[in-house]
Motif scaffolding. Structure first.
Motif, PDB file in Angstrom:
ATOM      1  N   ALA A  87       0.765  -1.183   0.205  1.00 56.50           N
ATOM      2  CA  ALA A  87       0.008  -0.037  -0.006  1.00 56.50           C
ATOM      3  C   ALA A  87       0.929   1.273   0.107  1.00 56.50           C
ATOM      4  O   ALA A  87       0.554   2.179  -0.771  1.00 56.50           O
ATOM      5  CB  ALA A  87      -0.751  -0.306   1.204  1.00 56.50           C
ATOM      6  N   VAL A  88       1.975   1.328   0.811  1.00 51.30           N
ATOM      7  CA  VAL A  88       2.955   2.494   0.821  1.00 51.30           C
ATOM      8  C   VAL A  88       3.437   2.620  -0.441  1.00 51.30           C
ATOM      9  O   VAL A  88       3.724   3.697  -0.784  1.00 51.30           O
ATOM     10  CB  VAL A  88       3.652   2.431   1.948  1.00 51.30           C
ATOM     11  N   VAL A  89       4.175   1.542  -1.097  1.00 50.23           N
ATOM     12  CA  VAL A  89       4.576   1.667  -2.214  1.00 50.23           C
ATOM     13  C   VAL A  89       3.759   2.042  -3.627  1.00 50.23           C
ATOM     14  O   VAL A  89       4.074   3.269  -4.151  1.00 50.23           O
ATOM     15  CB  VAL A  89       5.205   0.379  -2.684  1.00 50.23           C
ATOM     16  N   PRO A 103       8.098  -4.912  -4.399  1.00 57.68           N
ATOM     17  CA  PRO A 103       7.901  -5.349  -3.171  1.00 57.68           C
ATOM     18  C   PRO A 103       8.138  -7.049  -3.308  1.00 57.68           C
ATOM     19  O   PRO A 103       7.566  -7.659  -4.093  1.00 57.68           O
ATOM     20  CB  PRO A 103       6.698  -5.120  -2.547  1.00 57.68           C
ATOM     21  N   ALA A 104       9.057  -7.647  -2.600  1.00 54.23           N
ATOM     22  CA  ALA A 104       8.922  -9.066  -2.279  1.00 54.23           C
ATOM     23  C   ALA A 104       9.600  -9.424  -1.119  1.00 54.23           C
ATOM     24  O   ALA A 104      10.011  -8.762  -0.552  1.00 54.23           O
ATOM     25  CB  ALA A 104      10.045  -9.525  -3.604  1.00 54.23           C
ATOM     26  N   ARG A 105       9.618 -10.795  -1.042  1.00 49.56           N
ATOM     27  CA  ARG A 105      10.236 -11.364   0.354  1.00 49.56           C
ATOM     28  C   ARG A 105      11.794 -11.082   0.436  1.00 49.56           C
ATOM     29  O   ARG A 105      12.234 -11.126  -0.664  1.00 49.56           O
ATOM     30  CB  ARG A 105       9.805 -13.068   0.090  1.00 49.56           C
ATOM     31  N   ALA A 106      12.146 -10.740   1.407  1.00 56.47           N
ATOM     32  CA  ALA A 106      13.466 -10.608   1.668  1.00 56.47           C
ATOM     33  C   ALA A 106      14.344 -11.455   2.210  1.00 56.47           C
ATOM     34  O   ALA A 106      13.638 -12.166   2.824  1.00 56.47           O
ATOM     35  CB  ALA A 106      13.708  -8.978   2.635  1.00 56.47           C
ATOM     36  N   ASP A 107      15.563 -11.538   1.745  1.00 60.94           N
ATOM     37  CA  ASP A 107      16.438 -12.432   2.559  1.00 60.94           C
ATOM     38  C   ASP A 107      16.340 -12.718   3.879  1.00 60.94           C
ATOM     39  O   ASP A 107      16.698 -13.562   4.401  1.00 60.94           O
ATOM     40  CB  ASP A 107      17.902 -12.374   1.950  1.00 60.94           C
ATOM     41  N   TYR A 111       9.528  -8.552   4.249  1.00 62.53           N
ATOM     42  CA  TYR A 111       9.177  -8.251   2.865  1.00 62.53           C
ATOM     43  C   TYR A 111       9.437  -6.664   2.642  1.00 62.53           C
ATOM     44  O   TYR A 111       9.288  -6.129   3.550  1.00 62.53           O
ATOM     45  CB  TYR A 111       7.796  -8.296   3.034  1.00 62.53           C
ATOM     46  N   HIS A 112       9.993  -6.357   1.585  1.00 63.50           N
ATOM     47  CA  HIS A 112      10.305  -5.195   1.326  1.00 63.50           C
ATOM     48  C   HIS A 112      10.208  -4.651  -0.497  1.00 63.50           C
ATOM     49  O   HIS A 112      10.349  -5.451  -0.991  1.00 63.50           O
ATOM     50  CB  HIS A 112      11.612  -4.442   1.844  1.00 63.50           C
ATOM     51  N   CYS A 126       9.578  -1.405   4.285  1.00 61.88           N
ATOM     52  CA  CYS A 126       9.766  -2.803   4.908  1.00 61.88           C
ATOM     53  C   CYS A 126       8.952  -3.323   5.745  1.00 61.88           C
ATOM     54  O   CYS A 126       8.520  -2.455   6.787  1.00 61.88           O
ATOM     55  CB  CYS A 126      11.449  -2.828   5.465  1.00 61.88           C
ATOM     56  N   HIS A 127       8.506  -4.570   6.099  1.00 61.67           N
ATOM     57  CA  HIS A 127       7.971  -5.247   6.851  1.00 61.67           C
ATOM     58  C   HIS A 127       8.974  -5.970   7.431  1.00 61.67           C
ATOM     59  O   HIS A 127       9.638  -6.966   6.863  1.00 61.67           O
ATOM     60  CB  HIS A 127       6.711  -5.933   6.610  1.00 61.67           C
TER      61      HIS A 127
END
Length: 146
Positions: A87-89, A103-107, A111-112, A126-127
Motif C-alpha cells: 500500500a505504501v509503495v 516489493p518481495a520477500r527479503a533474504d 518483505y520489502h 519494509c516489513h
C-alpha cells in the motif's frame, strides 16, 4: 559524543518537486519550509529530515557541485505487514515515485520494496517482523522466525 543523529540532510536537485512529493503526494507536514533553500520534516522523536537545495547545500559546505551529489544512501520506513508495504509503495508511485525494486520477500525473512523520490532519494519500505521499538525509544532487531 552521544550515539544519536538529530538531522539527516539530503541534497536535492529539485526542491519544489521534493516538497510536492512529500507534502502533496505523501501527506507529510513540514516542520519548517524555507522556499528555494530547505524543507524540514520531523520523522521521529528528536529526528528531522532536511531536503536542501543542491546549490545551497554545496555552498553551505564551501564546496562545488560534486559535493552536492547524493550516493549510496537509502532511507527505510518500517510498516506492520507485507500488505502495508504494498500500500505504501503504491501510494508513493501515485505521488510520483519511481519503482526501484518491486516489493518481495527479503533474504532477512521480511518483505520489502524500494522507491525513489523525484530527486532520486531511495526509500526502502519494509516489513521486518524482528524489528520493534520499546516505549523508551530503544530499537530491537531480533531474529525473524520462519
Amino acid at each position: 559524543m552521544n550515539q544519536s543523529v538529530h538531522f539527516i540532510t539530503l541534497s536535492t536537485l529539485d526542491l519544489n518537486a521534493a516538497r510536492d512529493f512529500y507534502v502533496s503526494g505523501l501527506g507529510w507536514t513540514p516542520l519548517m519550509d524555507v522556499p528555494g533553500e530547505i524543507v524540514f520534516f520531523q520523522i521521529a522523536p528528536g529526528t528531522v529530515l532536511g531536503l536542501f537545495e543542491a546549490g545551497r547545500f554545496a555552498a553551505d559546505m564551501e564546496g562545488g557541485p560534486e559535493d552536492a551529489r547524493l550516493g549510496g544512501v537509502t532511507l527505510a520506513h518500517n510498516v506492520a505487514s507485507p500488505q502495508e508495504v504494498d500500500a505504501v509503495v503504491d501510494q508513493a508511485l501515485k505521488a510520483g515515485a519511481r519503482l526501484v525494486k518491486s516489493p518481495a520477500r527479503a533474504d532477512f525473512g521480511g518483505y520489502h520494496g524500494h522507491i525513489a523520490d523525484p530527486n532520486g532519494v531511495v526509500w526502502e519500505v519494509c516489513h521486518n517482523p524482528g524489528w520493534s521499538v520499546d516505549e523508551d525509544g530503544t530499537v530491537r532487531l531480533g531474529p525473524v522466525e520462519g
